[in-house]
Design an enzyme around this catalytic site. Structure first.
Site, mmCIF file in Angstrom:
data_model
loop_
_atom_site.group_PDB
_atom_site.id
_atom_site.type_symbol
_atom_site.label_atom_id
_atom_site.label_comp_id
_atom_site.label_asym_id
_atom_site.label_seq_id
_atom_site.Cartn_x
_atom_site.Cartn_y
_atom_site.Cartn_z
ATOM 1 N N ILE A 138 0.837 -1.201 0.000
ATOM 2 C CA ILE A 138 0.000 0.000 0.000
ATOM 3 C C ILE A 138 0.871 1.249 0.000
ATOM 4 O O ILE A 138 1.672 1.444 0.914
ATOM 5 C CB ILE A 138 -0.919 0.029 1.230
ATOM 6 C CG1 ILE A 138 -1.760 -1.247 1.312
ATOM 7 C CG2 ILE A 138 -1.816 1.253 1.200
ATOM 8 C CD1 ILE A 138 -2.550 -1.379 2.596
ATOM 9 N N LYS A 207 4.481 0.318 13.593
ATOM 10 C CA LYS A 207 3.969 1.017 12.412
ATOM 11 C C LYS A 207 3.283 2.325 12.808
ATOM 12 O O LYS A 207 3.407 3.333 12.096
ATOM 13 C CB LYS A 207 3.006 0.103 11.663
ATOM 14 C CG LYS A 207 3.688 -1.135 11.092
ATOM 15 C CD LYS A 207 2.690 -2.149 10.558
ATOM 16 C CE LYS A 207 3.394 -3.380 9.996
ATOM 17 N NZ LYS A 207 2.446 -4.425 9.538
#
Length: 430
Positions: A138, A207
């Site tokens: 992504i 993340k």
């Protein structure tokens, strides 16, 4: 005009992702050369087990001496996909010192030591790119770092771990318990033999730290991220969520405070309305929802892990870094000018869903409501079901701070009429 001398690439790690990087570099060599303006050549592959057969890779390129490889001096770009803190940190630093730029997929290292690595890259005039560190294929880092550089990002809300999303989706769609869903995820290869990093939120927290740092131009380290795993989520929680028109996801949430003077970063299970775009993200897919002043609401969706998807992100970075190398420039480095403080979890404000086991007798609801009022937590809805002297009381609050909610729950536990707190879950995505 294409330069004929190739740009040399050193690959650190040749597992699931590394082998895909090598394969794509070979099978798409002509296209990559055309896009970059020069050929790219795999000049060396550092591995731990040199005797393993690696299809498509010249055995002469394979070495166990990663340090010697990054010190060669003729290497233009080092691709690091070995993971972990050491030796990755030392190898990346050494690569900068010996003239190479770096492409990494190492979320744990970047969340812990990203600022130091950026500083070393800048000191030596080299690039550090890491699109693959957060959400696989992504495109997310580059849009946040470049496409939205002129906007003000206020919130990043996302599903950034495919293993946990698969498990929770299975629990939601089939009514399975946590362990049953985990066993299926393991059998299908979505979960590791030791799933701790995923199910306890460590992977998502790393993340979240990276995303918050980029989104808010502020240094956010892994230690700044509140983390809560999903192992306590039950089929009963999903039943309650469905009654509210919600489902449950493990979310990474990075927010700018309403006054703009601080930020928060957290990872935990949360109920989200079925009307929210993230509610429809199924299986092992990832999705990240970004809210900003000018752009409004943006959603990025796709496979967040796996060899080929992650390698796609690595190769995208490789093309960008090689182009910079040819033009004698570097891309965006760290942007931490805002230097906003990271607020503790106690100051985070959200809605809550609390399930209580209580005595089934008159006055219980009044006692519970009084405790909420005394701690400044406003109740939105209450649902009570009773049988044979015992009852279940479900309370959904308006927005309240985590500290206020914790104080409320502690006081509720002291009531004689409250037998126990069955579950507490945040409600997000309004």
């Amino acid at each position: 005009m294409m330069r004929t001398r190739p740009l040399k690439v050193a690959l650190l790690g040749c597992g699931v992702v590394g082998s895909e990087v090598a394969r794509i570099m070979t099978t798409h060599a002509d296209d990559l050369a055309a896009r970059i303006g020069a050929p790219v050549e795999l000049a060396g592959v550092a591995v731990r087990r040199p005797d393993r057969v690696r299809e498509g890779i010249d055995p002469a390129l394979v070495t166990t001496d990663a340090t010697a490889l990054v010190k060669r001096g003729d290497i233009d770009v080092v691709v690091e996909v070995i993971g972990g803190i050491e030796p990755a940190r030392t190898l990346i630093t050494t690569a900068f010192e010996h003239g190479a730029s770096v492409v990494s997929a190492n979320k744990a290292l970047l969340a812990q030591d990203g600022a130091a690595l950026h500083a070393t890259a800048e000191e030596h005039g080299k690039d550090l790119y890491y699109e693959a560190a957060v959400a696989g294929a992504i495109p997310l880092i580059r849009p946040l770092r470049e496409s939205l550089a002129g906007d003000k990002v206020n919130r990043v809300l996302g599903i950034v771990n495919g293993t946990t999303n698969f498990i929770l989706d299975k629990m939601d769609s089939t009514g399975a318990g946590y362990q049953e869903a985990l066993d299926e995820a393991t059998a299908l290869g979505y979960a590791e033999a030791d799933p701790t990093a995923d199910v306890e939120g460590f992977d998502a927290a790393a993340k979240a730290a990276i995303l918050a740092g980029i989104a808010f131009h502020t240094r956010v380290r892994l230690d700044d991220v509140y983390r809560e795993g999903m192992t306590e989520v039950t089929a009963a929680d999903f039943a309650s969520a469905k009654e509210m028109g919600c489902t449950i996801k493990l979310l990474a949430i990075c927010e700018r405070a309403a006054d703009g003077e601080s930020v928060t970063a957290r990872v935990h299970p949360a109920m989200i309305p079925l009307s929210h775009p993230l509610a429809s993200v199924r299986g092992a897919y990832n999705a990240v929802f970004v809210e900003s002043d000018a752009s409004g609401q943006l959603m990025f969706y796709g496979p967040g892990a796996g060899g080929a998807p992650t390698a796609s992100a690595v190769l995208g970075d490789l093309v960008a870094v090689c182009r910079n190398r040819l033009s004698g420039t570097t891309g965006p480095g760290e942007s931490a000018y805002a230097a906003l403080p990271v607020s503790p979890m106690g100051e985070v404000v959200t809605r809550y869903h609390i399930s209580l086991d209580v005595a089934d007798k008159p006055g219980v609801l009044a006692q519970v409501a009084t405790v909420f009022a005394e701690h400044g937590v406003s109740i939105d809805t209450v649902r009570q079901q009773g049988k044979d002297g015992e009852a279940s009381l479900v309370v959904v609050t308006h927005r309240a701070s985590d500290a206020a909610l914790n104080g409320t729950v502690e006081a509720l536990r002291k009531l004689d009429t409250v037998r126990g707190v069955a579950s507490i879950m945040r409600v997000e995505g309004e």
